[in-house]
Motif scaffolding. Structure first.
Motif, PDB file in Angstrom:
ATOM      1  N   LYS A 110       0.873  -1.277  -0.033  1.00 14.10           N
ATOM      2  CA  LYS A 110      -0.141   0.054   0.214  1.00 14.10           C
ATOM      3  C   LYS A 110       0.586   1.101  -0.052  1.00 14.10           C
ATOM      4  O   LYS A 110       2.123   1.273   0.658  1.00 14.10           O
ATOM      5  CB  LYS A 110      -0.826  -0.141   1.265  1.00 14.10           C
ATOM      6  N   PHE A 111       0.409   2.203  -0.613  1.00 17.35           N
ATOM      7  CA  PHE A 111       1.298   3.695  -0.633  1.00 17.35           C
ATOM      8  C   PHE A 111       1.628   4.078   0.789  1.00 17.35           C
ATOM      9  O   PHE A 111       2.647   4.356   1.023  1.00 17.35           O
ATOM     10  CB  PHE A 111       0.552   4.770  -1.179  1.00 17.35           C
ATOM     11  N   ALA A 112       0.446   4.021   1.449  1.00 17.28           N
ATOM     12  CA  ALA A 112       0.612   4.492   2.964  1.00 17.28           C
ATOM     13  C   ALA A 112       1.731   3.806   3.859  1.00 17.28           C
ATOM     14  O   ALA A 112       2.813   4.150   4.291  1.00 17.28           O
ATOM     15  CB  ALA A 112      -0.575   4.435   3.773  1.00 17.28           C
ATOM     16  N   THR A 113       1.807   2.271   3.369  1.00 12.55           N
ATOM     17  CA  THR A 113       3.067   1.628   4.275  1.00 12.55           C
ATOM     18  C   THR A 113       4.496   2.154   3.798  1.00 12.55           C
ATOM     19  O   THR A 113       5.410   2.313   4.572  1.00 12.55           O
ATOM     20  CB  THR A 113       2.633   0.102   3.788  1.00 12.55           C
ATOM     21  N   TRP A 114       4.489   2.486   2.572  1.00 13.30           N
ATOM     22  CA  TRP A 114       5.763   2.793   1.734  1.00 13.30           C
ATOM     23  C   TRP A 114       6.038   4.209   2.437  1.00 13.30           C
ATOM     24  O   TRP A 114       7.039   4.547   2.997  1.00 13.30           O
ATOM     25  CB  TRP A 114       5.609   2.854   0.536  1.00 13.30           C
ATOM     26  N   LEU A 115       4.927   5.104   2.726  1.00 15.94           N
ATOM     27  CA  LEU A 115       5.327   6.712   3.106  1.00 15.94           C
ATOM     28  C   LEU A 115       5.473   6.448   4.540  1.00 15.94           C
ATOM     29  O   LEU A 115       6.610   7.095   5.021  1.00 15.94           O
ATOM     30  CB  LEU A 115       4.155   7.174   2.739  1.00 15.94           C
ATOM     31  N   PHE A 116       4.988   5.485   5.230  1.00 21.20           N
ATOM     32  CA  PHE A 116       5.225   5.703   6.766  1.00 21.20           C
ATOM     33  C   PHE A 116       6.530   4.973   7.006  1.00 21.20           C
ATOM     34  O   PHE A 116       7.036   5.078   7.976  1.00 21.20           O
ATOM     35  CB  PHE A 116       3.950   5.040   7.479  1.00 21.20           C
ATOM     36  N   ARG A 117       7.076   4.250   6.060  1.00 15.22           N
ATOM     37  CA  ARG A 117       8.504   3.451   6.321  1.00 15.22           C
ATOM     38  C   ARG A 117       9.487   4.680   6.086  1.00 15.22           C
ATOM     39  O   ARG A 117      10.280   4.801   6.956  1.00 15.22           O
ATOM     40  CB  ARG A 117       8.592   2.485   5.229  1.00 15.22           C
ATOM     41  N   ILE A 118       9.247   5.361   5.248  1.00 15.18           N
ATOM     42  CA  ILE A 118      10.147   6.610   5.130  1.00 15.18           C
ATOM     43  C   ILE A 118       9.743   7.575   6.257  1.00 15.18           C
ATOM     44  O   ILE A 118      11.048   7.988   6.789  1.00 15.18           O
ATOM     45  CB  ILE A 118       9.877   7.464   3.662  1.00 15.18           C
ATOM     46  N   GLU A 154      -3.447   5.337  12.189  1.00 21.45           N
ATOM     47  CA  GLU A 154      -3.564   4.890  10.771  1.00 21.45           C
ATOM     48  C   GLU A 154      -4.235   3.705  10.425  1.00 21.45           C
ATOM     49  O   GLU A 154      -4.486   3.286   9.180  1.00 21.45           O
ATOM     50  CB  GLU A 154      -2.176   4.842  10.320  1.00 21.45           C
ATOM     51  N   HIS A 155      -4.763   2.775  11.592  1.00 26.57           N
ATOM     52  CA  HIS A 155      -5.448   1.663  11.540  1.00 26.57           C
ATOM     53  C   HIS A 155      -4.723   0.590  10.768  1.00 26.57           C
ATOM     54  O   HIS A 155      -5.237  -0.073   9.856  1.00 26.57           O
ATOM     55  CB  HIS A 155      -6.842   1.907  10.889  1.00 26.57           C
ATOM     56  N   MET A 156      -3.351   0.602  10.927  1.00 25.24           N
ATOM     57  CA  MET A 156      -2.537  -0.312  10.171  1.00 25.24           C
ATOM     58  C   MET A 156      -2.653  -1.593  10.818  1.00 25.24           C
ATOM     59  O   MET A 156      -2.617  -1.886  11.885  1.00 25.24           O
ATOM     60  CB  MET A 156      -1.093   0.348  10.207  1.00 25.24           C
ATOM     61  N   SER A 157      -2.685  -2.771   9.721  1.00 22.15           N
ATOM     62  CA  SER A 157      -2.495  -3.988  10.393  1.00 22.15           C
ATOM     63  C   SER A 157      -0.965  -4.372  10.891  1.00 22.15           C
ATOM     64  O   SER A 157       0.063  -3.531  10.646  1.00 22.15           O
ATOM     65  CB  SER A 157      -2.801  -5.041   8.989  1.00 22.15           C
ATOM     66  N   TYR A 158      -0.780  -5.446  11.530  1.00 21.05           N
ATOM     67  CA  TYR A 158       0.475  -5.852  12.188  1.00 21.05           C
ATOM     68  C   TYR A 158       1.473  -5.992  11.104  1.00 21.05           C
ATOM     69  O   TYR A 158       2.634  -5.679  11.263  1.00 21.05           O
ATOM     70  CB  TYR A 158       0.401  -6.913  13.092  1.00 21.05           C
TER      71      TYR A 158
END
Lengths: 214, 174
Positions: free
Chosen positions: A81-89, A168-172
């Motif tokens: 997901k884009f959000a995963t990539w962005l929040f990794r940065i 962000e309601h992110m999964s584990y």
């Protein structure tokens, strides 16, 4: 992962509208990049503000995260997901900033009060809570401050994982990808974070004020 | 809750991260154990308290500032970001680049030659100046000893007006 599975995953991520936008950014569509900035600016600044306790520094770091996204656009592959990539940065930036702040603090202060050090440690917090709690219900402003202080008693990784989980309601799995950890490590991290938060805030829960006066 | 493992399972259950089989086990313990139910209630309520934290809001113009920053960092005109150059336009910069490179080389060579010539002339003029002076003053230098013996310029002028030197100059011709 076989190449067929990899392709299926890529097709799955393509359904994410932000991945679609990012693919347009990859093709130098500046308007698409503007849409992503608009969509994520408050979310990124929110996480950075809770981590750094400085809204101005949070904006600077959010801008840096977006600039990194733009600089990396030609290498972008929709593997998550884009959000995963962005929040990794964002996580990398926040971790580096915290490390640098911590180093600066060690060099310049050695125990003097500043920034996060002005926040109470758990013992101080408990003492403050005891002073506040005995007879009355806290109003929203006071309660907000207690929650903020409770969040600050968590270590940086617990706090970031908890914020991604909560806001962000992110999964584990997504938190693990964003923080470069295993899913099991995230599970443990979140358990400790939630348990610590419970210890800090339990005395303030409606119906159990007497616990805070102990 | 007793063990760390049980805590992990309970929180993962609340986050919807447990597979069906493990979720069923947690649900069973919720039915059977009042302490587990109390834990779940407290964990849920304390987690919900995070909603009190104020939402962050970007300052006005944050998005525009960010877009300006990328344009600045790219160091290319804004139009180049959105408009793709045609294949012909893509080739032109190479021709210009070669022309500019050769222009710089030729200019540098000519500049170097000019500087070398000017330097040589300047140095030669400076070095030839004393020689010119010596040549101009040569007759005086030849008779310097005599002039020094006379010692007085006015007396020398008187002798010159009397024609003494003219006779002396004419002597060898006789």
């Amino acid at each position: 992962m076989s190449s067929a599975t990899h392709q299926i995953d890529q097709i799955a991520w393509l359904r994410d509208p932000d991945v679609q936008r990012m693919l347009r950014v990859r093709d130098d569509d500046e308007a698409a990049f503007g849409e992503l900035v608009e969509a994520y600016q408050n979310r990124l600044i929110g996480i950075f503000t809770h981590v750094l306790h400085d809204s101005s520094a949070a904006e600077d770091l959010a801008q840096e995260a977006f600039l990194r996204v733009y600089r990396a656009r030609h290498r972008y592959q929709p593997t998550a997901k884009f959000a995963t990539w962005l929040f990794r940065i964002a996580n990398n930036l926040a971790t580096n900033r915290l490390r640098s702040l911590s180093r600066r603090k060690e060099v310049s202060m050695k125990g003097a009060d500043s920034g996060r050090q002005s926040l109470p440690n758990p013992e101080q917090l408990a003492a403050e809570k005891s002073a506040l709690m005995p007879t009355r219900q806290l109003d929203n402003q006071e309660m907000r401050e207690v929650v903020r202080q409770s969040l600050d008693t968590l270590n940086d990784r617990q706090r970031i994982a908890l914020l991604l989980n909560k806001f962000e309601h992110m999964s584990y799995a997504d938190i693990a990808a964003s923080m470069d950890l295993s899913v099991q490590a995230v599970k443990s991290l979140l358990t400790r974070a939630r348990e610590n938060l419970r210890i800090q805030l339990e005395p303030y829960l409606t119906g159990s004020p007497e616990r805070g006066s102990n | 809750m007793s063990s760390d493992k049980e805590k992990e399972e309970l929180i993962a259950y609340l986050d919807g991260e447990l597979p069906d089989e493990s979720a069923s086990l947690v649900e069973k313990s919720l039915v059977d154990d009042a302490a587990v139910r109390s834990d779940v209630e407290q964990l849920t309520k304390t987690f919900d308290l995070l909603d009190l934290l104020p939402p962050a809001k970007a300052s006005d113009g944050f998005a525009e500032k960010t877009l300006t920053a990328i344009r600045t960092q790219q160091s290319v005109p804004h139009t180049k970001v959105t408009e793709k150059p045609s294949p012909v336009e893509k080739k032109q910069p190479n021709v210009y680049r070669y022309a500019i490179a050769w222009g710089i080389r030729v200019g540098a060579f000519l500049g170097l030659m000019f500087a070398a010539t000017a330097g040589f002339n300047g140095a030669f003029k400076q070095s030839s100046k004393p020689i010119d002076e010596l040549l101009t003053e040569f007759p005086v230098i030849q008779r310097l000893d005599e002039y020094q013996e006379i010692g007085d310029v006015e007396f020398l002028k008187t002798l010159s007006e009397s024609g003494l030197f003219d006779e002396r100059d004419k002597a060898p011709q006789d």
